[in-house]
Design a protein around this motif. Structure first.
Motif, PDB file in Angstrom:
ATOM      1  N   GLN A 200       0.801  -1.217   0.000  1.00 36.77           N
ATOM      2  CA  GLN A 200       0.000   0.000   0.000  1.00 36.77           C
ATOM      3  C   GLN A 200       0.838   1.273   0.000  1.00 36.77           C
ATOM      4  OE1 GLN A 200      -3.341  -0.335  -0.331  1.00 36.77           O
ATOM      5  NE2 GLN A 200      -2.898  -2.534  -0.402  1.00 36.77           N
ATOM      6  N   THR A 201       2.012   1.227   0.606  1.00 38.00           N
ATOM      7  CA  THR A 201       2.868   2.409   0.706  1.00 38.00           C
ATOM      8  C   THR A 201       4.276   2.030   0.241  1.00 38.00           C
ATOM      9  OG1 THR A 201       1.597   3.238   2.586  1.00 38.00           O
ATOM     10  CG2 THR A 201       3.768   4.217   2.204  1.00 38.00           C
ATOM     11  N   LEU A 202       4.771   2.759  -0.749  1.00 37.16           N
ATOM     12  CA  LEU A 202       6.099   2.494  -1.302  1.00 37.16           C
ATOM     13  C   LEU A 202       6.922   3.772  -1.246  1.00 37.16           C
ATOM     14  CD1 LEU A 202       8.002   0.489  -2.760  1.00 37.16           C
ATOM     15  CD2 LEU A 202       7.070   1.354  -4.920  1.00 37.16           C
ATOM     16  N   THR A 203       8.058   3.717  -0.573  1.00 40.06           N
ATOM     17  CA  THR A 203       8.996   4.834  -0.524  1.00 40.06           C
ATOM     18  C   THR A 203      10.340   4.361  -1.062  1.00 40.06           C
ATOM     19  OG1 THR A 203       9.548   4.275   1.775  1.00 40.06           O
ATOM     20  CG2 THR A 203       7.849   5.944   1.425  1.00 40.06           C
ATOM     21  N   THR A 239       4.074  -1.937   3.767  1.00 37.93           N
ATOM     22  CA  THR A 239       4.888  -0.723   3.634  1.00 37.93           C
ATOM     23  C   THR A 239       6.310  -1.149   3.312  1.00 37.93           C
ATOM     24  OG1 THR A 239       3.504   0.471   5.214  1.00 37.93           O
ATOM     25  CG2 THR A 239       5.702   1.361   4.774  1.00 37.93           C
ATOM     26  N   MET A 240       6.867  -0.573   2.240  1.00 31.88           N
ATOM     27  CA  MET A 240       8.206  -0.955   1.808  1.00 31.88           C
ATOM     28  C   MET A 240       9.023   0.276   1.466  1.00 31.88           C
ATOM     29  SD  MET A 240       7.509  -4.328  -0.565  1.00 31.88           S
ATOM     30  CE  MET A 240       9.282  -4.610  -0.735  1.00 31.88           C
ATOM     31  N   ASN A 241      10.342   0.150   1.646  1.00 32.34           N
ATOM     32  CA  ASN A 241      11.310   1.175   1.297  1.00 32.34           C
ATOM     33  C   ASN A 241      12.397   0.502   0.470  1.00 32.34           C
ATOM     34  OD1 ASN A 241      12.521   3.730   1.289  1.00 32.34           O
ATOM     35  ND2 ASN A 241      13.783   3.233   3.072  1.00 32.34           N
ATOM     36  N   PRO A 459       1.155   1.333  -6.340  1.00 35.01           N
ATOM     37  CA  PRO A 459       2.343   0.831  -5.636  1.00 35.01           C
ATOM     38  C   PRO A 459       2.901  -0.471  -6.175  1.00 35.01           C
ATOM     39  CG  PRO A 459       0.793   1.739  -4.056  1.00 35.01           C
ATOM     40  CD  PRO A 459       0.109   1.797  -5.388  1.00 35.01           C
ATOM     41  N   ILE A 460       2.055  -1.442  -6.524  1.00 32.14           N
ATOM     42  CA  ILE A 460       2.579  -2.747  -6.925  1.00 32.14           C
ATOM     43  C   ILE A 460       3.257  -2.683  -8.289  1.00 32.14           C
ATOM     44  CG2 ILE A 460       0.438  -3.515  -7.991  1.00 32.14           C
ATOM     45  CD1 ILE A 460       2.871  -5.615  -5.846  1.00 32.14           C
ATOM     46  N   SER A 461       2.700  -1.928  -9.243  1.00 34.12           N
ATOM     47  CA  SER A 461       3.354  -1.805 -10.547  1.00 34.12           C
ATOM     48  C   SER A 461       4.605  -0.935 -10.455  1.00 34.12           C
ATOM     49  CB  SER A 461       2.384  -1.232 -11.579  1.00 34.12           C
ATOM     50  OG  SER A 461       2.004   0.088 -11.257  1.00 34.12           O
TER      51      SER A 461
END
Length: 575
Positions: A200-203, A239-241, A459-461
């Protein structure tokens, strides 16, 4: 208690709806008129009242009771009024939400994440007396989940024609595609983003002090991740960085390598809808102008062409680039401080990291610099993304389906040094890569034709293209080799899929042109001398003309070109 409230509430014998479905309606039992003895509590209340009246006069007791009743009525009025206000406010919010939801629907049945029927069920009674309970409605639909075309629509029964019977006409070629008209495609543009599974959240990781000691590969632009850090990036979480290029500098394009001017960056941030992006480095291609583009698309879609300084100079000299920074529909962006010596690897930055260069765009269409776009972008997005309910679409290779075959073809064509290709393929084999077979269905191919990418920026693409770029940064620049590894690793954790369509469908909306170096080696077209002017017609002769008498009639003398014929004609003219 009324029968209506009994019908709405469900008890141990089931709800009223179930009774009606079974064809049996249980009667409502009336209370029995049997007399009962007064309860012990009632006797205690009567004793308490008599005790009060004994020590106080009846008049004072009456005033006290009147005061208590008045206070109770006042509190009850306040409570009921507040409840009705909250109830009416909640109902108004539900109706407003329903109105907004309905107005946002396209003409064709669009499926959203929450159905209207579920929203209206909030108005069902949940109280003992059947009144509406004030319940806050859920937020409006958050995700786009696709749509279906109406029954009988031509595109529902559209199928590709059979291949040509003539064996001489084999090879890649375009095939028909069932597009919707531009106006209908624009109307079907999703109002909300598509669902992104798990993530859901990509940084993105920002590092000024890079540690260059790792097992292999890496660059100042993409970082130097260790094998453990690479493996962790495939552990999909909410959530990923992650590393996604531009690891140095304050923002993408500013002191990161692949540097872009501030004015250009500001304009790129203003693109909130659709972006069509391409790139030419080293003056390697001739810029191609899109065709069949609607006026609405020209006004609402951002067309951006990234070039280096060498290409900029060539465009100023031969391509008509001036102070407007535009060549046709293309907005030209000059990139400086390219991070790689390999031009193909530099080209992967705008190709795979479009979402970082255009952070506010919703959709993007990437086409290689050698391609000419001949179909409106809204029609392409509708056909390959929205109608398929996909967030990423790419065409499969027209001939090869297996990564190992693709690697051998790259080595045979000298696309990259053989040792690097062998190292990459062996590394993937140890990770579990197997040759393509029918056992991988419904996956139709492991090798894409990467000159066109159609995607939605969710976010996933975005994660997929980030990790795909990281493989290009770590290994070879041949992105067809690393494509299936990244795709399968993400799909194993999220069940995310992408749309791989036929190569002939891709050739329907883009036309491939030759690179400049190929054009230079092609034999120039034959130049023929201009045709000679036609001779003037001879003047008409009269019947008394001696030339007419002497010249033989057509067909009389078969030796029209003989020496005798010319001799007679010469003597006649001299006389």
């Amino acid at each position: 208690m009324t029968g209506g409230s009994l019908g709405i509430r469900s008890g141990s014998y089931g709800s009223l709806d179930k009774q009606l479905q079974n064809g049996v309606l249980l009667p409502i039992q009336a209370p029995s008129p049997i007399r009962t003895k007064p309860s012990k509590i009632l006797k205690e209340k009567e004793t308490f009242v008599h005790w009060i009246c004994k020590f106080a006069g009846r008049k004072k007791v009456g005033m006290l009771l009147l005061f208590l009743i008045s206070a109770a009525v006042f509190v009850w009025v306040l409570y009921v009024g507040k409840g009705e206000y909250q109830e009416s406010d909640n109902i108004r919010k539900v109706n407003d939400s329903l109105h907004l939801n309905i107005s946002g629907f396209p003409l064709i049945n669009e499926v959203q994440s929450v159905k209207i029927d579920n929203w209206t069920s909030l108005l069902a009674s949940d109280g003992v007396d059947g009144t509406v309970v004030g319940v806050m409605p859920p937020p409006p639909p958050s995700y786009f989940l696709g749509y279906t075309l109406p029954l009988g629509h031509p595109c529902n029964t559209f199928s590709l024609p059979p291949p040509p019977a003539d064996k001489k006409k084999t090879g890649p070629r375009p095939c028909p595609v069932c597009y919707l008209p531009v106006e209908e495609a624009i109307a079907l543009m999703p109002k909300v983003p598509s669902f992104s599974p798990i993530l859901q959240t990509l940084t993105y990781i920002h590092e000024e002090n890079l540690i260059k000691e790792n097992e292999f590969g890496g660059s100042d632009f993409g970082g130097y991740p260790t094998l453990k850090q690479r493996d962790d990036s495939y552990d999909i979480r909410e959530t990923m960085n992650v590393r996604c290029g531009f690891v140095k500098g304050s923002k993408p394009g500013r002191g990161t390598g692949f540097d872009i001017g501030d004015n250009d960056l500001l304009e790129m941030e203003q693109c909130h809808g659709v972006v069509v992006a391409s790139a030419i480095f080293g003056a390697f291609d001739i810029i191609q102008q899109p065709k069949n583009i609607s006026e609405y698309s020209k006004q609402t879609i951002c067309f951006y062409m990234f070039v280096d300084e060498e290409t900029e100079a060539d465009l100023k000299l031969n391509g008509g680039l001036d102070e407007s920074k535009k060549v046709g529909v293309w907005r030209i962006v000059v990139v400086r401080n390219l991070p790689y010596a390999d031009g193909r690897r530099n080209g992967k930055i705008p190709k795979l990291l479009t979402h970082r260069l255009f952070p506010n765009a919703r959709f993007s269409l990437w086409i290689d610099g050698k391609l000419e776009l001949v179909v409106d972008p809204y029609q392409i997005l509708e056909r390959f993304l929205w109608r398929k309910n996909a967030t990423f679409a790419i065409s499969r290779h027209y001939k090869r389906f297996d990564v190992f075959d693709e690697a051998e073809a790259n080595k045979a064509a000298g696309k990259y040094d053989n040792a690097s290709i062998n190292f990459q393929v062996d590394f993937y084999r140890k990770e579990g890569l197997t040759p393509y077979s029918e056992a991988k269905l419904p996956i139709t191919s492991d090798v894409p034709e990467g000159c066109v990418i159609i995607r939605e920026h969710v976010p996933i693409s975005n994660l997929f293209t980030c990790l795909w770029f990281n493989e290009v940064d770590l290994f070879t620049s041949r992105d067809q080799i690393s494509f299936s590894t990244v795709r399968d690793k993400i799909a194993a954790k999220t069940n995310w899929t992408l749309n791989m369509f036929f190569d002939c469908e891709r050739r329907n909306f883009v036309v491939q042109k030759y690179h400049k170096d190929v054009l230079a080696h092609l034999s120039p077209p034959a130049i023929y001398p201009p045709p000679l002017p036609l001779p003037l017609p001879l003047p008409l002769h009269s019947a008394k003309d001696p030339l007419r008498k002497v010249l033989p009639r057509h067909g009389r003398d078969k030796r029209s070109g003989s020496r005798r014929h010319h001799k007679v004609r010469k003597e006649t003219i001299l006389s």
